[in-house]
Design a protein around this motif. Structure first.
Motif, PDB file in Angstrom:
ATOM      1  N   ALA A  90     111.801   8.816 -59.629  1.00  0.00           N
ATOM      2  CA  ALA A  90     112.904   9.107 -58.709  1.00  0.00           C
ATOM      3  C   ALA A  90     112.874   8.129 -57.540  1.00  0.00           C
ATOM      4  N   ASN A  91     113.995   8.059 -56.842  1.00  0.00           N
ATOM      5  CA  ASN A  91     114.094   7.149 -55.705  1.00  0.00           C
ATOM      6  C   ASN A  91     113.205   7.632 -54.569  1.00  0.00           C
ATOM      7  N   SER A  92     112.370   6.741 -54.075  1.00  0.00           N
ATOM      8  CA  SER A  92     111.519   7.048 -52.921  1.00  0.00           C
ATOM      9  C   SER A  92     111.016   5.713 -52.406  1.00  0.00           C
ATOM     10  N   ARG A  93     110.303   5.747 -51.284  1.00  0.00           N
ATOM     11  CA  ARG A  93     109.765   4.482 -50.770  1.00  0.00           C
ATOM     12  C   ARG A  93     108.753   3.901 -51.743  1.00  0.00           C
ATOM     13  N   MET A  94     108.084   4.796 -52.504  1.00  0.00           N
ATOM     14  CA  MET A  94     107.101   4.314 -53.475  1.00  0.00           C
ATOM     15  C   MET A  94     107.784   3.539 -54.593  1.00  0.00           C
ATOM     16  N   MET A 121     114.223  -2.422 -68.296  1.00  0.00           N
ATOM     17  CA  MET A 121     114.762  -1.116 -67.883  1.00  0.00           C
ATOM     18  C   MET A 121     116.255  -1.059 -68.158  1.00  0.00           C
ATOM     19  N   PRO A 122     116.748   0.081 -68.662  1.00  0.00           N
ATOM     20  CA  PRO A 122     118.195   0.213 -68.821  1.00  0.00           C
ATOM     21  C   PRO A 122     118.889   0.152 -67.457  1.00  0.00           C
ATOM     22  N   THR A 123     120.087  -0.403 -67.444  1.00  0.00           N
ATOM     23  CA  THR A 123     120.811  -0.523 -66.172  1.00  0.00           C
ATOM     24  C   THR A 123     121.974   0.468 -66.086  1.00  0.00           C
ATOM     25  N   THR A 124     122.117   1.301 -67.106  1.00  0.00           N
ATOM     26  CA  THR A 124     123.186   2.303 -67.076  1.00  0.00           C
ATOM     27  C   THR A 124     122.920   3.305 -65.950  1.00  0.00           C
ATOM     28  N   PRO A 125     124.000   3.839 -65.347  1.00  0.00           N
ATOM     29  CA  PRO A 125     123.796   4.774 -64.223  1.00  0.00           C
ATOM     30  C   PRO A 125     123.013   6.015 -64.668  1.00  0.00           C
ATOM     31  N   ALA A 126     122.163   6.498 -63.782  1.00  0.00           N
ATOM     32  CA  ALA A 126     121.361   7.694 -64.109  1.00  0.00           C
ATOM     33  C   ALA A 126     120.926   8.363 -62.814  1.00  0.00           C
ATOM     34  N   HIS A 127     120.645   9.650 -62.899  1.00  0.00           N
ATOM     35  CA  HIS A 127     120.136  10.370 -61.729  1.00  0.00           C
ATOM     36  C   HIS A 127     118.778   9.801 -61.299  1.00  0.00           C
ATOM     37  N   GLY A 128     118.617   9.692 -59.962  1.00  0.00           N
ATOM     38  CA  GLY A 128     117.322   9.258 -59.429  1.00  0.00           C
ATOM     39  C   GLY A 128     116.954  10.033 -58.184  1.00  0.00           C
ATOM     40  N   GLU A 129     117.669  11.129 -57.935  1.00  0.00           N
ATOM     41  CA  GLU A 129     117.410  11.903 -56.713  1.00  0.00           C
ATOM     42  C   GLU A 129     116.079  12.660 -56.823  1.00  0.00           C
ATOM     43  N   PRO A 130     115.315  12.721 -55.727  1.00  0.00           N
ATOM     44  CA  PRO A 130     114.086  13.529 -55.752  1.00  0.00           C
ATOM     45  C   PRO A 130     114.350  14.970 -56.201  1.00  0.00           C
ATOM     46  N   GLU A 131     115.525  15.499 -55.870  1.00  0.00           N
ATOM     47  CA  GLU A 131     115.849  16.899 -56.223  1.00  0.00           C
ATOM     48  C   GLU A 131     115.832  17.125 -57.735  1.00  0.00           C
ATOM     49  N   MET A 132     116.077  16.053 -58.502  1.00  0.00           N
ATOM     50  CA  MET A 132     116.012  16.171 -59.964  1.00  0.00           C
ATOM     51  C   MET A 132     114.578  16.534 -60.380  1.00  0.00           C
ATOM     52  N   ILE A 133     113.606  15.946 -59.704  1.00  0.00           N
ATOM     53  CA  ILE A 133     112.197  16.244 -60.001  1.00  0.00           C
ATOM     54  C   ILE A 133     111.864  17.659 -59.497  1.00  0.00           C
ATOM     55  N   THR A 134     112.384  17.964 -58.317  1.00  0.00           N
ATOM     56  CA  THR A 134     112.100  19.265 -57.688  1.00  0.00           C
ATOM     57  C   THR A 134     112.515  20.434 -58.577  1.00  0.00           C
ATOM     58  N   ALA A 135     113.609  20.289 -59.306  1.00  0.00           N
ATOM     59  CA  ALA A 135     114.071  21.389 -60.170  1.00  0.00           C
ATOM     60  C   ALA A 135     112.966  21.787 -61.157  1.00  0.00           C
ATOM     61  N   MET A 136     112.306  20.783 -61.734  1.00  0.00           N
ATOM     62  CA  MET A 136     111.232  21.062 -62.705  1.00  0.00           C
ATOM     63  C   MET A 136     110.002  21.625 -62.001  1.00  0.00           C
ATOM     64  N   VAL A 137     109.692  21.055 -60.842  1.00  0.00           N
ATOM     65  CA  VAL A 137     108.514  21.519 -60.086  1.00  0.00           C
ATOM     66  C   VAL A 137     108.700  22.985 -59.685  1.00  0.00           C
ATOM     67  N   LEU A 152     102.765  18.864 -70.124  1.00  0.00           N
ATOM     68  CA  LEU A 152     103.157  17.640 -69.416  1.00  0.00           C
ATOM     69  C   LEU A 152     104.656  17.473 -69.577  1.00  0.00           C
ATOM     70  N   TYR A 153     105.322  17.141 -68.492  1.00  0.00           N
ATOM     71  CA  TYR A 153     106.776  16.947 -68.587  1.00  0.00           C
ATOM     72  C   TYR A 153     107.176  15.643 -67.914  1.00  0.00           C
ATOM     73  N   SER A 154     107.977  14.875 -68.604  1.00  0.00           N
ATOM     74  CA  SER A 154     108.570  13.669 -68.023  1.00  0.00           C
ATOM     75  C   SER A 154     109.940  14.031 -67.470  1.00  0.00           C
ATOM     76  N   ILE A 155     110.185  13.606 -66.242  1.00  0.00           N
ATOM     77  CA  ILE A 155     111.519  13.781 -65.658  1.00  0.00           C
ATOM     78  C   ILE A 155     111.951  12.400 -65.197  1.00  0.00           C
ATOM     79  N   ALA A 156     112.878  11.804 -65.911  1.00  0.00           N
ATOM     80  CA  ALA A 156     113.275  10.427 -65.617  1.00  0.00           C
ATOM     81  C   ALA A 156     114.720  10.217 -66.009  1.00  0.00           C
ATOM     82  N   ARG A 157     115.488   9.561 -65.147  1.00  0.00           N
ATOM     83  CA  ARG A 157     116.869   9.188 -65.446  1.00  0.00           C
ATOM     84  C   ARG A 157     117.691  10.396 -65.907  1.00  0.00           C
TER      85      ARG A 157
END
Ligand code: NAD
Length: 304
Positions: free
Chosen positions: A198-202, A214-230, A244-249
């Protein structure tokens, strides 16, 4: 199904002063938990700490009507880990949820990585998760309930150039989580691990070379997308553990460690030689019919 609620629950989120951790803390607090906002407030390497990052998140939660308290300890020492858990006990009397999120980064090609950068990343990601989880686990065990989320990385499990120190640390987090999950299950402590992107300073610190292909097609990168799973994994609704769960794009997917059926040498046959391995290498490498063992013993038990 009823909405996920953390009413009556106490949560610790490490590294919650910014990025993903802040999003996790805000949402867990919004759903009713009292939250410890841990962050030493430093830069991306973990240096130059301060209190402002954690304080600002506490203020934001309180302004929204929630309950939170700041803690500025580094996760990287046993004293820091205990201090974080003690902050929860002093302020709120219990610990139900732990999100191990704190992390730092120092990317460079493998041969340029300094010993200090390896030490630093192992200290924050691996030892940090260990030092906070151990005292939190004791409290959860005594209460017979807990939810722990570890933050690993696709870099750690699948590989990512210029991140050997980070990948070593994140791979170790996966090993730690597996054992905490096995030991936690009898006590109602469920432990799962995420591989977020997700998008962050890291993430902004990565360079173009690391993203070749990396694919350049638009995709979600908001931290909140990760938060939903957490938040789901931290809830009573979640009954899974050691996963283990991957949350990406914008994609949520289970990741697993499997073992192929392989080639077996029976105890009454001669011990294999290198030439025997060469002769059977296609069978050894063939993934068809793999299994996903739930522990070391379960893996050994697959062998006839
Ligand atoms: P971030 O730098 O915004 O957040 C990390 C936070 O941890 C910071 O607020 C920092 O001050 C804090 N921190 C660092 N060292 C600490 C210490 N010793 N004690 C307490 N707090 C400390 O980065 P982020 O992207 O939000 O990262 C959150 C987690 O997710 C990290 O574990 C990171 O490795 C992991 N991760 C992120 C991504 C991504 O795409 N953003 C991908 C894979 C894994």
């Amino acid at each position: 199904m009823s909405e996920i609620s953390f009413a009556g629950r106490v949560a610790i989120v490490t590294g919650a002063g910014g990025g993903l951790g802040k999003a996790h803390a805000l949402e867990i607090a919004r759903r009713g938990a009292k939250v410890v906002i841990n962050d030493l407030g430093g830069d991306i390497s973990g240096a130059n700490g301060g209190t402002a990052m954690a304080d600002d998140v506490v203020a934001e939660i309180q302004a929204a009507g929630g309950d939170a308290v700041a803690n500025y300890d580094s996760v990287a020492t046993p004293e820091g880990g205990r201090g974080i858990v003690e902050t929860a006990l002093d302020a709120f009397g219990r610990v139900d949820i732990l999100v191990n999120n704190a992390g730092n980064i120092r990317n460079a090609p493998f041969t340029d990585l300094s010993p200090e950068s390896v030490e630093s990343l192992l200290a924050v990601h691996v030892k940090g998760a260990f030092h906070v989880t151990q005292p939190a686990f004791e409290v959860m065990r005594d209460n017979g309930y807990g939810r722990i989320v570890f933050t690993s990385s696709a870099a750690g499990l699948f590989g990512s150039i210029q991140q050997a120190n980070y990948a070593a640390a994140k791979g170790a987090v996966f090993g730690l989580a597996n054992v905490v999950a096995l030991e936690g299950k009898p006590h109602g402590i469920l432990v799962n691990t995420i591989l977020p992107a997700a998008n962050s300073r890291m993430q902004a610190d990565m360079n173009a070379e690391q993203f070749v292909g990396m694919p350049t097609t638009p995709a979600h990168g908001e931290p909140e997308m990760i938060t939903a799973m957490v938040a789901y994994l931290a809830s009573e609704q979640n009954t899974a553990t050691r996963e283990l769960y991957s949350i990406a794009r914008g994609r949520y997917a289970r990741v697993f460690m499997g073992v192929a059926p392989g080639w077996h040498v029976a105890h009454d046959e001669p011990v294999a030689t290198a030439d025997d391995v060469a002769a059977h290498i296609d069978r050894i490498r063939d993934l068809e019919g793999y299994a996903v063992p739930e522990s070391m013993v379960a893996e050994f038990a697959l062998v006839p």
